[in-house]
Design a protein around this motif. Structure first.
Motif, PDB file in Angstrom:
ATOM      1  N   MET A   1      39.569  43.661  33.948  1.00  0.00           N
ATOM      2  CA  MET A   1      40.533  42.820  34.593  1.00  0.00           C
ATOM      3  C   MET A   1      39.772  41.723  35.342  1.00  0.00           C
ATOM      4  N   PRO A   2      40.218  40.445  35.120  1.00  0.00           N
ATOM      5  CA  PRO A   2      39.509  39.350  35.770  1.00  0.00           C
ATOM      6  C   PRO A   2      39.727  39.403  37.276  1.00  0.00           C
ATOM      7  N   THR A   3      38.732  38.894  37.975  1.00  0.00           N
ATOM      8  CA  THR A   3      38.814  38.913  39.435  1.00  0.00           C
ATOM      9  C   THR A   3      39.558  37.667  39.914  1.00  0.00           C
ATOM     10  N   GLN A   4      40.284  37.843  40.959  1.00  0.00           N
ATOM     11  CA  GLN A   4      41.038  36.753  41.582  1.00  0.00           C
ATOM     12  C   GLN A   4      40.075  35.912  42.426  1.00  0.00           C
ATOM     13  N   PRO A   5      40.199  34.555  42.341  1.00  0.00           N
ATOM     14  CA  PRO A   5      39.342  33.749  43.194  1.00  0.00           C
ATOM     15  C   PRO A   5      39.729  33.964  44.655  1.00  0.00           C
ATOM     16  N   SER A   6      38.765  33.877  45.488  1.00  0.00           N
ATOM     17  CA  SER A   6      39.028  34.104  46.908  1.00  0.00           C
ATOM     18  C   SER A   6      39.742  32.892  47.492  1.00  0.00           C
ATOM     19  N   LEU A   7      40.334  33.090  48.624  1.00  0.00           N
ATOM     20  CA  LEU A   7      41.049  32.037  49.320  1.00  0.00           C
ATOM     21  C   LEU A   7      40.087  30.903  49.682  1.00  0.00           C
ATOM     22  N   GLY A   8      38.864  31.229  50.047  1.00  0.00           N
ATOM     23  CA  GLY A   8      37.852  30.220  50.382  1.00  0.00           C
ATOM     24  C   GLY A   8      37.503  29.361  49.176  1.00  0.00           C
ATOM     25  N   THR A   9      37.398  29.990  48.001  1.00  0.00           N
ATOM     26  CA  THR A   9      37.085  29.248  46.781  1.00  0.00           C
ATOM     27  C   THR A   9      38.216  28.291  46.435  1.00  0.00           C
ATOM     28  N   ILE A  10      39.433  28.737  46.550  1.00  0.00           N
ATOM     29  CA  ILE A  10      40.611  27.897  46.281  1.00  0.00           C
ATOM     30  C   ILE A  10      40.648  26.726  47.259  1.00  0.00           C
ATOM     31  N   ALA A  11      40.392  27.013  48.513  1.00  0.00           N
ATOM     32  CA  ALA A  11      40.398  25.955  49.538  1.00  0.00           C
ATOM     33  C   ALA A  11      39.297  24.942  49.247  1.00  0.00           C
ATOM     34  N   LEU A  12      38.130  25.419  48.857  1.00  0.00           N
ATOM     35  CA  LEU A  12      37.005  24.530  48.544  1.00  0.00           C
ATOM     36  C   LEU A  12      37.336  23.661  47.333  1.00  0.00           C
ATOM     37  N   GLN A  13      37.936  24.239  46.304  1.00  0.00           N
ATOM     38  CA  GLN A  13      38.323  23.464  45.123  1.00  0.00           C
ATOM     39  C   GLN A  13      39.397  22.425  45.473  1.00  0.00           C
ATOM     40  N   ALA A  14      40.358  22.807  46.301  1.00  0.00           N
ATOM     41  CA  ALA A  14      41.420  21.881  46.722  1.00  0.00           C
ATOM     42  C   ALA A  14      40.817  20.743  47.548  1.00  0.00           C
TER      43      ALA A  14
END
Length: 160
Positions: A1-14
């Motif tokens: 099962m693929p891992t969910q990106p962390s909230l920090g990673t999403i924030a950094l990408q945004a």
């Protein structure tokens, strides 16, 4: 099962995407402003050249009409002579004004042509008759009118 990106990673990408969008928008605005300024300067150059070319035309009209009258052995009316003298005087003032303040819009070559025109048109030491004066005025004005038109085309084409 693929891992969910962390909230920090999403924030950094945004944040990265937003930074790229802002930078792109800023660059677009700066380029648009520069293009607008360049187009306005081109419009000013066109107007300046048009005014000077019109002044040359008015100036040439004085000697042209007087020469035409001489060739058919008639005199211009006093009213027409006064009108032509006024037009020629206004034309000389416009050309002198353009020479004085034209460095803002006109090319260095155009300014040089205007200075040479003023010098050559004032060089009347060799003139001994009214007819010679008219021919000198007409030929000098015609010569520099053609040279200025060619320079205007070259200058405006280089800015296009």
């Amino acid at each position: 099962m693929p891992t969910q990106p962390s909230l920090g990673t999403i924030a950094l990408q945004a944040f990265g995407a937003m930074l790229i969008a802002l930078l792109s928008a800023w660059i677009t605005v700066k380029l648009s402003q520069r293009k607008f300024r360049d187009e306005r300067m081109w419009d000013r150059k066109v107007l300046a050249y048009e005014r000077i070319i019109e002044a040359f035309h008015k100036s040439k009209k004085f000697s042209s009409e007087h020469l035409d009258a001489q060739y058919v052995n008639r005199e211009l009316s006093d009213e027409r002579d006064t009108e032509l003298r006024k037009l020629a005087s206004e034309a000389r003032e416009e050309i002198a004004r353009a020479t004085d303040i034209g460095s803002f819009t006109l090319s260095a070559q155009a300014l040089d042509l205007l200075a040479k025109y003023q010098s050559e048109s004032a060089d009347d030491d060799h003139i001994q008759s009214w007819h010679e004066h008219l021919e000198h005025d007409y030929s000098t004005t015609e010569k520099y009118l053609k040279l200025l038109i060619a320079e205007a085309k070259r200058d405006l084409k280089s800015d296009a």
